[in-house]
Design an enzyme around this catalytic site. Structure first.
Site, PDB file in Angstrom:
ATOM      1  N   GLU A  29       0.849  -1.187   0.000  1.00  0.00           N
ATOM      2  CA  GLU A  29       0.000   0.000   0.000  1.00  0.00           C
ATOM      3  C   GLU A  29       0.887   1.240   0.000  1.00  0.00           C
ATOM      4  O   GLU A  29       1.876   1.307   0.727  1.00  0.00           O
ATOM      5  CB  GLU A  29      -0.905   0.008   1.229  1.00  0.00           C
ATOM      6  CG  GLU A  29      -1.754   1.257   1.363  1.00  0.00           C
ATOM      7  CD  GLU A  29      -2.663   1.217   2.574  1.00  0.00           C
ATOM      8  OE1 GLU A  29      -3.058   0.107   2.976  1.00  0.00           O
ATOM      9  OE2 GLU A  29      -2.966   2.283   3.131  1.00  0.00           O
ATOM     10  N   GLU A  56      -2.777  11.521   2.960  1.00  0.00           N
ATOM     11  CA  GLU A  56      -3.734  11.335   4.043  1.00  0.00           C
ATOM     12  C   GLU A  56      -3.666  12.590   4.909  1.00  0.00           C
ATOM     13  O   GLU A  56      -2.597  13.166   5.091  1.00  0.00           O
ATOM     14  CB  GLU A  56      -3.416  10.103   4.890  1.00  0.00           C
ATOM     15  CG  GLU A  56      -3.632   8.785   4.185  1.00  0.00           C
ATOM     16  CD  GLU A  56      -3.423   7.601   5.113  1.00  0.00           C
ATOM     17  OE1 GLU A  56      -4.408   6.947   5.470  1.00  0.00           O
ATOM     18  OE2 GLU A  56      -2.263   7.356   5.493  1.00  0.00           O
TER      19      GLU A  56
END
Length: 686
Positions: A152, A157
């Site tokens: 990932e 974010e």
């Protein structure tokens, strides 16, 4: 004015799995990845709708491993195109037991790549407190290997707890990398992470920022504008997650969660709603290692072999590519005489326990098989139910039951070989773009031992769906003028289903006599706490002729009941995707409907419905759903009006993406629009 930044390490910030620990790594120094001056692929979001050949949705309210508080929908209320942007909108509203709604889009099975420079220009909403936007990637091997073996990469974010605590939440950008820790025993999940963040001088919500990933076989660099967030050396042989598989893109706006945001009480979510995340574009630039996978440019076609030696096929399952045949329970290998060739799958099943076996393999995009067939030869002499399964990574599982006394799809239980043909549309729930199990069978415990064998398994391609046009299409009507483009033939191409016995269908009375013809649908619920029905196409209809601003859904309805209910339509297989509902609530009934016990004509423009539907693949042409009980509801004269001709208006070339080396744009549905952001002009496809 020069931007000031602060770089720090974050504690573990994985969106997903409890007990995951972080492995602290130092940033590595590296040269910036080589990039071209124009993208090899992009989505500029300049169409009228989200490009369904590129993007699909994760839906539901599971919390996605983080205790997130939103229900992710596939509704145009939560994800839509506006002024050349993809907009992901989070709302504070009660939906399916969750206090918020939002959207999570991904390209799994549609678009993926390995190595290159990926960037997105994004404007975030105000995050304080409780919003969690993300622009990230997962390996395309997610379906067969799971997380974290898929790897990932979190390019963006924001909204994490420590930034809320120090007042920098609207300026702080986090990047992270997650992978399988192959040598450690310190974590139940063997998950390792490297994460860092920077704090920008300007708030993220006041303007767009460019979030970038530079990815080579040796290195990952994450940056925002001209500020580096994270650098990681991936040359270690143990970090194969970032070299062996292409990855796909995800964009989402989460609300709350025990992880990252660390707010689990909806009352403590103080961010403003609706909250909108604007994505101007997503672009991929090639470096010397880039590998590009655009499914729409090379869909598999022709008969597709799963386990066949003599049937001619154009493509076949690659058994050498991480494909596994699992025997889950109560099946012992046997050696049947094959139906064809030299090999077949044969098993002995004992009484007293369930039984099952199936394939697991890398995802296959079977876009061209949605309305094809699964074909195989089977030999069995037991009357036990045989459940045939298909499974998908981005959707769910579909099951067809071969029940003795029910539809056998060609199976005869006499111990001899017989050919079985099952329409793939029967496997409801399967996302045909990410099929991870092409074939599996299971069943309940038999009363006595039996032998079962399977051979000659293959798929056939879709056949064209009926495509009514030039007039009105009848769903439940007796008026000839409402069927000028055709009509459903109940019991032939469609069926009226009452879901799980939740409704009684009563004959007409003086009060409920039909407003047209001789029959009407008169419903009362059966006390199960909910109710539902639908007209389901056995295969499907292409209703694209009714995707225009003149078309409408018509029905007559009457009730005095004060129970809330919904009227809807459904396209495609996957639950929650391609579904649209119109809510009828006492005191707030739409389209002029009044609960006075008199028949009234309801007219809903198709433009109010089609944004959430794939009109070329309509499966449920009229639905009714409610929660609670209803004692008085009648419906009649259901039809679609305004079906246009399907003749194209001419070649329209949309500037959605560029195929490497071709310098062509590819046509998609929508009106031709000009370039408004310094993009190149249209180039016609020859």
């Amino acid at each position: 004015m020069e931007k000031s930044t602060k770089t720090t390490s974050l504690s573990c910030c994985k969106r997903g799995w409890l007990g995951a620990l972080c492995l602290a790594l130092q940033p590595m120094i590296s040269a910036t990845a080589f990039a071209q001056t124009e993208p090899v692929w992009s989505d500029e979001f300049d169409g009228e709708q989200i490009d369904r050949s590129v993007w699909t949705y994760n839906t539901g309210g599971s919390g996605f491993g983080n205790g997130e508080m939103q229900f992710y929908t596939a509704s145009q209320n939560n994800a839509y195109i506006e002024d050349g942007n993809l907009v992901i909108e989070a709302r504070r509203e009660n939906y399916e037991g969750k206090p918020f709604t939002s959207a999570r889009l991904h390209t799994n099975g549609r678009f993926g790549f390995k190595f290159g420079t990926l960037e997105a220009r994004i404007k975030l909403p105000k995050l304080d407190n409780g919003l969690w936007p993300a622009f990230w990637m997962l390996g395309d091997n997610y379906g067969v290997d799971g997380w974290p073996k898929s790897g990932e990469i979190d390019i963006l974010e924001a909204g994490f707890k420590s930034a809320m605590e120090d007042g920098s939440v609207n300026n702080a950008v986090s990047g992270a990398v997650h992978w399988w820790h192959e040598t450690g025993t310190w974590s139940d999940w063997l998950q390792a992470s490297h994460s860092q963040h920077v704090v920008l001088a300007d708030p993220l919500y006041t303007d767009y920022h460019t979030y970038r990933l530079d990815w080579t076989p040796e290195e990952i660099i994450i940056s925002v504008d001209d500020t580096r967030v994270l650098t990681m050396d991936t040359s270690d042989p143990a970090l194969s997650e970032f070299r062996d598989n292409p990855m796909h893109i995800l964009l989402n706006l989460a609300v709350g969660g025990w992880n990252f945001v660390e707010i689990t009480d909806p009352a403590q979510i103080t961010a403003d709603f609706p909250a909108k995340m604007y994505v101007d574009y997503v672009r991929l630039y090639a470096n010397e290692h880039t590998e590009l996978e655009v499914a729409a440019e090379d869909y598999i076609s022709g008969d597709f072999g799963v386990l066949t030696e003599t049937h001619p096929v154009e493509n076949t399952l690659n058994w050498e590519d991480n494909t596994n045949l699992y025997v889950w329970s109560n099946m012992q290998d046997s050696s049947p005489v094959p139906f064809e060739g030299s090999e077949a799958l044969g098993f002995t099943v004992q009484p007293g326990n369930w039984w099952g076996m199936g394939l697991l393999h890398p995802d296959y995009n079977l876009h061209n098989y949605k309305h094809g067939t699964l074909q195989f030869d089977m030999r069995v002499d037991s009357d036990v139910n045989i459940e045939v399964h298909m499974m998908s990574t981005a959707g769910g599982q579909g099951t067809v039951v071969l029940a003795n006394g029910g539809d056998q799809y060609g199976l005869v239980r006499d111990g001899g070989w017989h050919h079985v043909t099952i329409p793939l549309s029967k496997f409801g729930g399967v996302d045909m773009e990410t099929v991870q199990t092409l074939f599996a069978i299971s069943g309940p415990a038999p009363a006595s031992a039996f032998e079962i064998a399977v051979d000659n398994i293959y798929l056939t391609e879709s056949t064209p769906l009926p495509a009514p046009q030039n007039g009105n299409f009848g769903i439940y009507t007796e008026t000839a003028a409402n069927t000028t483009a055709g009509a459903l033939l109940e019991g032939q191409d469609s069926d009226l289903f009452i879901w799980e016995g939740t409704l009684n269908l009563a004959p007409a009375t003086a009060a409920t006599s039909a407003p047209e013809g001789e029959a009407a649908l008169n419903f009362s619920s059966t006390g199960k706490g909910w109710f539902g029905m639908g007209f389901a196409a056995r295969e499907g209809f292409d209703l694209s002729a009714f995707d225009n601003h003149e078309a409408a859904l018509h029905f007559s309805m009457r009730t005095t009941d004060q129970t809330e209910f919904r009227v809807g339509l459904k396209s495609g297989n996957v639950q929650n995707i391609g579904q649209t509902w119109v809510t009828f609530a006492p005191g707030n009934d739409p389209y002029g409907f009044v609960r006075d016990g008199q028949w009234q004509d309801v007219v809903i423009p198709m433009s109010d419905l089609s944004g959430d539907l794939e009109m070329t693949d309509m499966r449920q042409l009229f639905q009714l759903l409610g929660f609670g009980e209803i004692s008085d509801l009648s419906i009649d004269n259901i039809y679609l009006s305004g079906g246009a001709s399907s003749e194209p208006d001419g070649d329209v070339c949309k500037p959605v993406r560029w195929k490497k080396g071709a310098r062509k744009c590819l046509p998609i549905r929508g009106k031709k629009r000009g370039w408004d952001k310094g993009k190149p002009p249209f180039i016609a496809v020859p």
